[in-house]
Design an enzyme around this catalytic site. Structure first.
Site, PDB file in Angstrom:
ATOM      1  N   ARG A  75       0.834  -1.200   0.000  1.00 45.07           N
ATOM      2  CA  ARG A  75       0.000   0.000   0.000  1.00 45.07           C
ATOM      3  C   ARG A  75       0.872   1.254   0.000  1.00 45.07           C
ATOM      4  O   ARG A  75       2.059   1.223   0.323  1.00 45.07           O
ATOM      5  CB  ARG A  75      -0.909   0.010   1.239  1.00 45.07           C
ATOM      6  CG  ARG A  75      -0.153   0.094   2.540  1.00 45.07           C
ATOM      7  CD  ARG A  75      -0.997   0.556   3.713  1.00 45.07           C
ATOM      8  NE  ARG A  75      -0.259   0.458   4.966  1.00 45.07           N
ATOM      9  CZ  ARG A  75       0.639   1.343   5.384  1.00 45.07           C
ATOM     10  NH1 ARG A  75       0.953   2.384   4.630  1.00 45.07           N
ATOM     11  NH2 ARG A  75       1.267   1.177   6.550  1.00 45.07           N
ATOM     12  N   HIS A  82      -2.537  -1.161  13.357  1.00 42.58           N
ATOM     13  CA  HIS A  82      -3.879  -1.748  13.369  1.00 42.58           C
ATOM     14  C   HIS A  82      -4.038  -2.526  14.668  1.00 42.58           C
ATOM     15  O   HIS A  82      -3.073  -3.134  15.154  1.00 42.58           O
ATOM     16  CB  HIS A  82      -4.075  -2.706  12.194  1.00 42.58           C
ATOM     17  CG  HIS A  82      -3.933  -2.065  10.852  1.00 42.58           C
ATOM     18  ND1 HIS A  82      -4.703  -1.001  10.444  1.00 42.58           N
ATOM     19  CD2 HIS A  82      -3.097  -2.340   9.820  1.00 42.58           C
ATOM     20  CE1 HIS A  82      -4.360  -0.652   9.215  1.00 42.58           C
ATOM     21  NE2 HIS A  82      -3.377  -1.448   8.816  1.00 42.58           N
ATOM     22  N   ALA A 139      -6.647   6.687   8.944  1.00 46.13           N
ATOM     23  CA  ALA A 139      -5.488   6.646   8.054  1.00 46.13           C
ATOM     24  C   ALA A 139      -5.874   5.938   6.764  1.00 46.13           C
ATOM     25  O   ALA A 139      -6.770   5.082   6.747  1.00 46.13           O
ATOM     26  CB  ALA A 139      -4.323   5.921   8.727  1.00 46.13           C
ATOM     27  N   GLY A 141      -4.323   4.131   2.987  1.00 50.88           N
ATOM     28  CA  GLY A 141      -3.214   3.603   2.209  1.00 50.88           C
ATOM     29  C   GLY A 141      -3.757   2.611   1.201  1.00 50.88           C
ATOM     30  O   GLY A 141      -4.395   1.627   1.589  1.00 50.88           O
ATOM     31  N   GLY A 152      -6.938   0.125   1.847  1.00 50.40           N
ATOM     32  CA  GLY A 152      -8.037   1.071   2.021  1.00 50.40           C
ATOM     33  C   GLY A 152      -7.836   2.006   3.181  1.00 50.40           C
ATOM     34  O   GLY A 152      -6.889   2.791   3.201  1.00 50.40           O
ATOM     35  N   LEU A 153      -8.722   1.917   4.197  1.00 50.25           N
ATOM     36  CA  LEU A 153      -8.698   2.881   5.290  1.00 50.25           C
ATOM     37  C   LEU A 153      -8.810   2.178   6.635  1.00 50.25           C
ATOM     38  O   LEU A 153      -9.298   1.055   6.733  1.00 50.25           O
ATOM     39  CB  LEU A 153      -9.823   3.913   5.120  1.00 50.25           C
ATOM     40  CG  LEU A 153     -11.267   3.416   5.234  1.00 50.25           C
ATOM     41  CD1 LEU A 153     -11.785   3.479   6.681  1.00 50.25           C
ATOM     42  CD2 LEU A 153     -12.172   4.228   4.331  1.00 50.25           C
ATOM     43  N   CYS A 170       2.402   7.330  10.445  1.00 48.83           N
ATOM     44  CA  CYS A 170       2.473   7.912   9.104  1.00 48.83           C
ATOM     45  C   CYS A 170       3.659   8.858   8.945  1.00 48.83           C
ATOM     46  O   CYS A 170       3.704   9.650   7.999  1.00 48.83           O
ATOM     47  CB  CYS A 170       1.162   8.637   8.751  1.00 48.83           C
ATOM     48  SG  CYS A 170      -0.285   7.567   8.845  1.00 48.83           S
TER      49      CYS A 170
END
Length: 219
Positions: A75, A82, A139, A141, A152-153, A170
């Site tokens: 990504r 996460h 966030a 990517g 995704g997000l 990030c």
């Protein structure tokens, strides 16, 4: 754009990554429609294409000893976290070359969800993501292969924000991270957030036509 939704529950990142790539291949081949995957992961650190590792605060082995999984993935973006209580949405959608438009739509989806809870959120070109004040709520990517997006997000719902302290999220050193739980002062029902997020996706992508992300209506 019409799409189907799959709720995977909480799955290890490596398993979800493999399943996502298999799903992506089927969408590319036209064997299934665009798909929105909703999931959570155990404690995981991922590094995207922009990452060099400098925004890890410890050696990779340290994270694994502390119970984090760690992956270098395809990504966009740098390092992110996460974990339980974070809603991850993998949007396996055809985008052709309209990647920037696709990212703006993803940002708008999260802004809509935040506003549905009475929060004033915004996206800014200078810092990818969706923000409330000076703190990042979500966030982003993505990667695009053969004209179809994956990844995704990640929306912080009831996330343990202390886990972000083991990285420079990030690569942004002068801003914070927040969650819906912190902003609203209560724990949220994840199924409710999934419902609102799915509704926001359907509303924002209603005027988008696959496979080229050509806008068929205004806005």
């Amino acid at each position: 754009m019409d799409f189907v939704v799959e709720d995977w529950g909480r799955v290890p990142y490596g398993e979800a990554w493999a399943r996502q790539k298999a799903l992506h291949a089927r969408v590319v081949r036209g064997e299934r429609p665009p798909t929105l995957v909703l999931t959570e992961h155990p404690r995981t650190v991922t590094l995207g294409r922009a990452a060099s590792g400098e925004n890890l605060l410890f050696a990779e082995s340290w994270y694994r000893r502390q119970g984090f999984e760690l992956f270098w993935v395809e990504r966009g973006g740098d390092v992110t976290y996460h974990g339980p209580g974070q809603l991850v949405a993998y949007s396996i959608f055809p985008v052709a070359r309209r990647v920037r438009d696709f990212l703006r739509l993803l940002e708008a989806v999260v802004v809509d969800v935040a506003e549905s809870y009475g929060l004033e959120a915004y996206a800014t070109p200078g810092y990818a993501g969706v923000w409330v004040g000076e703190e990042k709520l979500a966030a982003f990517g993505v990667a695009v292969k053969q004209g179809v997006a994956l990844h995704g997000l990640a929306l912080n719902v009831n996330t343990n924000l202390e886990d972000f302290q083991v990285i420079v999220p990030c690569g942004i050193r002068d801003k914070g991270v927040t969650s819906l739980q912190r902003l609203l002062g209560r724990e949220l029902d994840m199924d409710e957030v999934k419902t609102r997020l799915t509704a926001a996706f359907r509303a924002r992508f209603a005027d988008v036509s696959a496979p080229t992300l050509g806008l068929s209506g205004p806005g």
